[in-house]
Scaffold this motif. Structure first.
Motif, PDB file in Angstrom:
ATOM      1  N   ALA A  12       5.834  13.304  95.376  1.00 39.82           N
ATOM      2  CA  ALA A  12       7.107  12.787  95.860  1.00 39.82           C
ATOM      3  C   ALA A  12       6.999  11.303  96.199  1.00 39.82           C
ATOM      4  CB  ALA A  12       7.556  13.573  97.085  1.00 39.82           C
ATOM      5  N   GLY A  13       8.039  10.550  95.858  1.00 35.74           N
ATOM      6  CA  GLY A  13       8.077   9.129  96.174  1.00 35.74           C
ATOM      7  C   GLY A  13       7.190   8.261  95.316  1.00 35.74           C
ATOM      8  N   SER A  14       6.719   8.774  94.186  1.00 34.46           N
ATOM      9  CA  SER A  14       5.836   8.002  93.318  1.00 34.46           C
ATOM     10  C   SER A  14       6.636   7.196  92.297  1.00 34.46           C
ATOM     11  CB  SER A  14       4.845   8.916  92.600  1.00 34.46           C
ATOM     12  OG  SER A  14       5.510   9.952  91.906  1.00 34.46           O
ATOM     13  N   THR A  15       6.030   6.137  91.809  1.00 28.33           N
ATOM     14  CA  THR A  15       6.644   5.262  90.807  1.00 28.33           C
ATOM     15  C   THR A  15       5.677   5.101  89.651  1.00 28.33           C
ATOM     16  OG1 THR A  15       7.889   4.042  92.498  1.00 28.33           O
ATOM     17  CG2 THR A  15       7.601   2.970  90.360  1.00 28.33           C
ATOM     18  N   ASN A  16       6.216   5.103  88.426  1.00 27.30           N
ATOM     19  CA  ASN A  16       5.376   5.002  87.243  1.00 27.30           C
ATOM     20  C   ASN A  16       5.976   3.975  86.291  1.00 27.30           C
ATOM     21  OD1 ASN A  16       3.918   5.628  84.748  1.00 27.30           O
ATOM     22  ND2 ASN A  16       3.272   7.487  85.802  1.00 27.30           N
ATOM     23  N   ILE A  29      13.633  18.885  87.726  1.00 25.80           N
ATOM     24  CA  ILE A  29      14.898  18.174  87.543  1.00 25.80           C
ATOM     25  C   ILE A  29      14.639  16.819  86.900  1.00 25.80           C
ATOM     26  CG2 ILE A  29      16.920  17.181  88.684  1.00 25.80           C
ATOM     27  CD1 ILE A  29      16.519  19.211  90.934  1.00 25.80           C
ATOM     28  N   VAL A  30      15.378  16.518  85.843  1.00 21.53           N
ATOM     29  CA  VAL A  30      15.360  15.201  85.214  1.00 21.53           C
ATOM     30  C   VAL A  30      16.719  14.557  85.442  1.00 21.53           C
ATOM     31  CG1 VAL A  30      15.105  13.889  83.073  1.00 21.53           C
ATOM     32  CG2 VAL A  30      13.757  15.975  83.429  1.00 21.53           C
ATOM     33  N   PHE A  31      16.717  13.328  85.902  1.00 24.25           N
ATOM     34  CA  PHE A  31      17.949  12.540  86.031  1.00 24.25           C
ATOM     35  C   PHE A  31      17.810  11.289  85.192  1.00 24.25           C
ATOM     36  CE2 PHE A  31      19.885   8.761  87.871  1.00 24.25           C
ATOM     37  CZ  PHE A  31      21.230   9.113  87.882  1.00 24.25           C
ATOM     38  N   THR A  32      18.786  11.040  84.307  1.00 23.55           N
ATOM     39  CA  THR A  32      18.728   9.842  83.470  1.00 23.55           C
ATOM     40  C   THR A  32      20.108   9.545  82.886  1.00 23.55           C
ATOM     41  OG1 THR A  32      17.505   8.767  81.676  1.00 23.55           O
ATOM     42  CG2 THR A  32      18.077  11.091  81.357  1.00 23.55           C
ATOM     43  N   SER A  33      20.140   8.630  81.927  1.00 20.36           N
ATOM     44  CA  SER A  33      21.355   8.264  81.208  1.00 20.36           C
ATOM     45  C   SER A  33      21.072   8.299  79.718  1.00 20.36           C
ATOM     46  CB  SER A  33      21.811   6.866  81.626  1.00 20.36           C
ATOM     47  OG  SER A  33      22.905   6.406  80.847  1.00 20.36           O
ATOM     48  N   ASP A  34      22.132   8.384  78.914  1.00 13.05           N
ATOM     49  CA  ASP A  34      21.944   8.471  77.469  1.00 13.05           C
ATOM     50  C   ASP A  34      21.703   7.121  76.817  1.00 13.05           C
ATOM     51  OD1 ASP A  34      24.539   7.602  77.922  1.00 13.05           O
ATOM     52  OD2 ASP A  34      25.400   8.749  76.277  1.00 13.05           O
ATOM     53  N   ILE A  90      14.476   9.654  86.862  1.00  9.18           N
ATOM     54  CA  ILE A  90      13.800  10.326  87.973  1.00  9.18           C
ATOM     55  C   ILE A  90      13.404  11.713  87.473  1.00  9.18           C
ATOM     56  CG2 ILE A  90      13.946  11.197  90.346  1.00  9.18           C
ATOM     57  CD1 ILE A  90      16.372   9.306  90.731  1.00  9.18           C
ATOM     58  N   ILE A  91      12.173  12.132  87.777  1.00  6.19           N
ATOM     59  CA  ILE A  91      11.751  13.500  87.484  1.00  6.19           C
ATOM     60  C   ILE A  91      11.179  14.093  88.766  1.00  6.19           C
ATOM     61  CG2 ILE A  91      10.387  15.016  86.016  1.00  6.19           C
ATOM     62  CD1 ILE A  91      10.208  12.774  83.976  1.00  6.19           C
ATOM     63  N   LYS A  92      11.747  15.217  89.173  1.00 10.59           N
ATOM     64  CA  LYS A  92      11.296  15.911  90.383  1.00 10.59           C
ATOM     65  C   LYS A  92      10.762  17.289  90.000  1.00 10.59           C
ATOM     66  CE  LYS A  92      12.919  18.022  94.687  1.00 10.59           C
ATOM     67  NZ  LYS A  92      14.086  18.343  95.539  1.00 10.59           N
ATOM     68  N   TRP A  93       9.581  17.594  90.479  1.00 13.76           N
ATOM     69  CA  TRP A  93       8.982  18.920  90.263  1.00 13.76           C
ATOM     70  C   TRP A  93       7.995  19.165  91.398  1.00 13.76           C
ATOM     71  CZ3 TRP A  93       5.567  20.488  85.447  1.00 13.76           C
ATOM     72  CH2 TRP A  93       5.418  21.887  85.438  1.00 13.76           C
ATOM     73  N   PRO A  94       8.455  19.772  92.488  1.00  9.64           N
ATOM     74  CA  PRO A  94       7.588  19.991  93.643  1.00  9.64           C
ATOM     75  C   PRO A  94       6.309  20.731  93.261  1.00  9.64           C
ATOM     76  CG  PRO A  94       9.859  20.479  94.210  1.00  9.64           C
ATOM     77  CD  PRO A  94       9.830  20.259  92.719  1.00  9.64           C
ATOM     78  N   LYS A 100      18.032   9.763  97.261  1.00  8.40           N
ATOM     79  CA  LYS A 100      17.198  10.774  97.919  1.00  8.40           C
ATOM     80  C   LYS A 100      16.335  11.492  96.878  1.00  8.40           C
ATOM     81  CE  LYS A 100      17.588  14.863 100.945  1.00  8.40           C
ATOM     82  NZ  LYS A 100      17.135  15.912 100.030  1.00  8.40           N
ATOM     83  N   LEU A 101      16.925  11.792  95.723  1.00  4.73           N
ATOM     84  CA  LEU A 101      16.169  12.436  94.652  1.00  4.73           C
ATOM     85  C   LEU A 101      15.002  11.560  94.216  1.00  4.73           C
ATOM     86  CD1 LEU A 101      16.104  14.889  92.686  1.00  4.73           C
ATOM     87  CD2 LEU A 101      17.507  13.522  91.120  1.00  4.73           C
ATOM     88  N   SER A 102      15.220  10.236  94.186  1.00  2.00           N
ATOM     89  CA  SER A 102      14.151   9.324  93.775  1.00  2.00           C
ATOM     90  C   SER A 102      12.973   9.366  94.739  1.00  2.00           C
ATOM     91  CB  SER A 102      14.685   7.891  93.669  1.00  2.00           C
ATOM     92  OG  SER A 102      14.904   7.314  94.952  1.00  2.00           O
ATOM     93  N   LYS A 103      13.243   9.656  96.007  1.00  3.84           N
ATOM     94  CA  LYS A 103      12.174   9.744  97.003  1.00  3.84           C
ATOM     95  C   LYS A 103      11.458  11.089  96.950  1.00  3.84           C
ATOM     96  CE  LYS A 103      14.588   6.568 100.101  1.00  3.84           C
ATOM     97  NZ  LYS A 103      15.299   6.422 101.400  1.00  3.84           N
ATOM     98  N   GLU A 104      12.078  12.060  96.308  1.00  4.27           N
ATOM     99  CA  GLU A 104      11.488  13.389  96.215  1.00  4.27           C
ATOM    100  C   GLU A 104      10.736  13.609  94.900  1.00  4.27           C
ATOM    101  OE1 GLU A 104      14.948  15.665  98.851  1.00  4.27           O
ATOM    102  OE2 GLU A 104      15.020  15.688  96.657  1.00  4.27           O
ATOM    103  N   GLY A 105      10.893  12.665  93.966  1.00  9.93           N
ATOM    104  CA  GLY A 105      10.267  12.821  92.660  1.00  9.93           C
ATOM    105  C   GLY A 105       9.544  11.565  92.231  1.00  9.93           C
TER     106      GLY A 105
END
Length: 476
Positions: free
Chosen positions: A327-331, A283-288, A318-322, A65-70
């Motif tokens: 939202a829902g973009s891919t780079n 919000i940033v979501f990632t792994s190390d 994923i980076i979300k910042w309203p 869901k977060l991926s669709k919002e960011g």
């Protein structure tokens, strides 16, 4: 700190806009207040260990869901392929040769008879003189908190954090460490027996948000999960035993850990929404680093944690910042965790004139624009022994990696190994799995990338070990 001075006409215009939006029932973001920033750093979570990246085994509805919002970055990287150096790079904003943290000591890993050269020395921690990301946030007036695995110095409180739950020099919670009692992790000594560590860290992070909801905060949430020891909740383990997996993603205990991280991220996102902080929070979501291949395959990526093939360094992002990020973009632009220090500095309008940074601000990408193509570099002048000789899928079965450097530039990737001066060249656009070495076919491209890599190594004074190891036995 940079300051922006608004003219009287501009202030009047903003007030008119605010009144207009309120009259229409719309929320206008606070243009004068920088965002709260939450950085979620899951430990050892691979590129394909989440649903939105294509896994049909792991169930991660909140992350999806977060991926669709960011904005999803499909070619996002860690600056190192294992825990300590990746975190040191993130918190310092500097690549490994500048701080010397390459691994968890020692640097002479694996059987000495199989190491051809003497590796470079390793530095355990960042020095006190290093300005950390948390200290940068303090400069901007933020309240800072870290909840989970630190692994960068002995105590994050000495490095810019106001609050610390669970973080010190350790890289994992220890034997049976995911259930209370927690092996004396800081500020977690009082815990009901059987409490789960991921749940507790999230609870403390939520308390931090509730306490600081009216002031800018930086929340660093580096879960110990999904690092070993593998320990999951029994009901989730049973669920995945019944479900079953395939193609190297079939470990029910690991899957239970992944889903519990997702559940807790859902808890975090819910409190942000409840407190009306969504539009004020980045919000940033990632792994190390990449996942352990013997636990969870990252196909089509080659290898995993500890390797400088894509499986070791490419991670979910994923980076979300309203109101800023679509939202829902891919780079597909390559980014690396070194980029967040300068990005946050630009967002906060902080100047650190003597601070050397090896990443760049990706704020233009977050706003839908482009950045200039640039090379990314990795330097690892030491050894990491194999996890699983039959499953690691590395260059040889004895080591996840041997000493070397790597450069990625315009979808071309070059590996340079110091033991034998060997080169490997891959076109990631056509060969994401790094299976077809093109050095012999395209020596001009290999030379071009090598020259860029070598110039960078000289610029940052990167050590290149070459002294023969007297204990090496080619017949061993």
């Amino acid at each position: 700190m940079k300051k922006t001075i608004l003219s009287g006409a501009t202030v009047l215009l903003l007030l008119m806009l605010l009144t207009s939006c309120k009259s229409k029932g719309k929320e206008l973001p606070n243009l004068s207040t920088p965002p709260n920033i939450i950085y979620i750093n899951v430990d050892d979570l691979g590129w394909k260990d989440v649903g939105y990246m294509g896994s049909t085994y792991f169930e991660t509805p909140n992350i999806d869901k977060l991926s669709k919002e960011g904005m999803v970055f499909t070619q996002g990287y860690a600056a190192a392929a294992n825990c300590a150096p990746s975190r040191a790079c993130l918190m310092s904003g500097q690549n490994t040769p500048r701080h010397g943290v390459y691994t968890v000591s020692p640097s002479r890993r694996g059987n000495s008879k199989t190491r051809k050269i003497i590796p470079s020395s390793n530095t355990d921690h960042l020095t006190n003189a290093m300005v950390t990301m948390a200290e940068m946030f303090k400069t901007a007036g933020y309240t800072t908190g870290t909840f989970g695995k630190w692994h960068v110095t002995m105590d994050p409180i000495n490095d810019g954090f106001d609050i610390n739950f669970g973080g010190d020099h350790r890289g994992n919670p220890g034997r049976n460490g995911y259930t209370a009692p927690y092996n004396a992790l800081p500020n977690l000594e009082k815990a009901p027996e059987g409490e789960h560590l991921t749940d507790r860290l999230t609870t403390e992070a939520i308390n931090f948000i509730e306490t600081n909801k009216d002031t800018p905060f930086f929340l660093y949430l580096p879960y110990y999960a999904v690092h070993t020891p593998l320990m999951g909740k029994e009901e989730l383990i049973e669920k995945y035993k019944i479900k079953g997996g395939s193609q190297g993603q079939d470990n029910p205990v690991f899957a239970a850990m992944v889903e519990n991280v997702d559940i807790n991220i859902g808890r975090l996102l819910s409190i942000i929404e409840k407190l009306n902080l969504s539009n004020k929070t980045l919000i940033v979501f990632t792994s190390d680093n990449g996942g352990i291949r013997s636990i969870s395959s990252q196909n089509p990526l080659r290898a995993g944690k500890g390797s400088y093939y894509e499986g070791g360094t490419r991670v979910p992002y994923i980076i979300k910042w309203p109101n800023t990020i679509k939202a829902g973009s891919t780079n597909a632009t390559p980014i690396v965790n070194l980029d967040f220090f300068p990005t946050f500095m630009e967002i906060l309008e902080v100047d650190l004139p003597n601070k050397i940074l090896d990443g760049i601000s990706i704020l233009p990408l977050l706003k839908g624009n482009k950045i200039e193509e640039r090379p990314l570099f990795w330097h690892f002048p030491i050894y990491l022994e194999a996890y699983n000789e039959s499953k690691d899928d590395g260059r040889d079965p004895l080591f996840r990696t041997r000493p070397g450097s790597t450069i990625l530039y315009k979808n071309w990737k070059l590996h340079h190994y110091f033991e034998d001066n060997a080169l490997e060249l891959y076109d990631l656009e056509k060969d994401l799995g790094e299976r077809n070495n093109l050095v012999a076919i395209n020596p001009e491209k290999a030379e071009e990338l090598y020259n860029i890599l070598d110039s960078w190594r000289k610029e940052v004074n990167a050590p290149i070990p070459s002294e023969p190891n007297p204990e090496y036995d080619p017949n061993y």
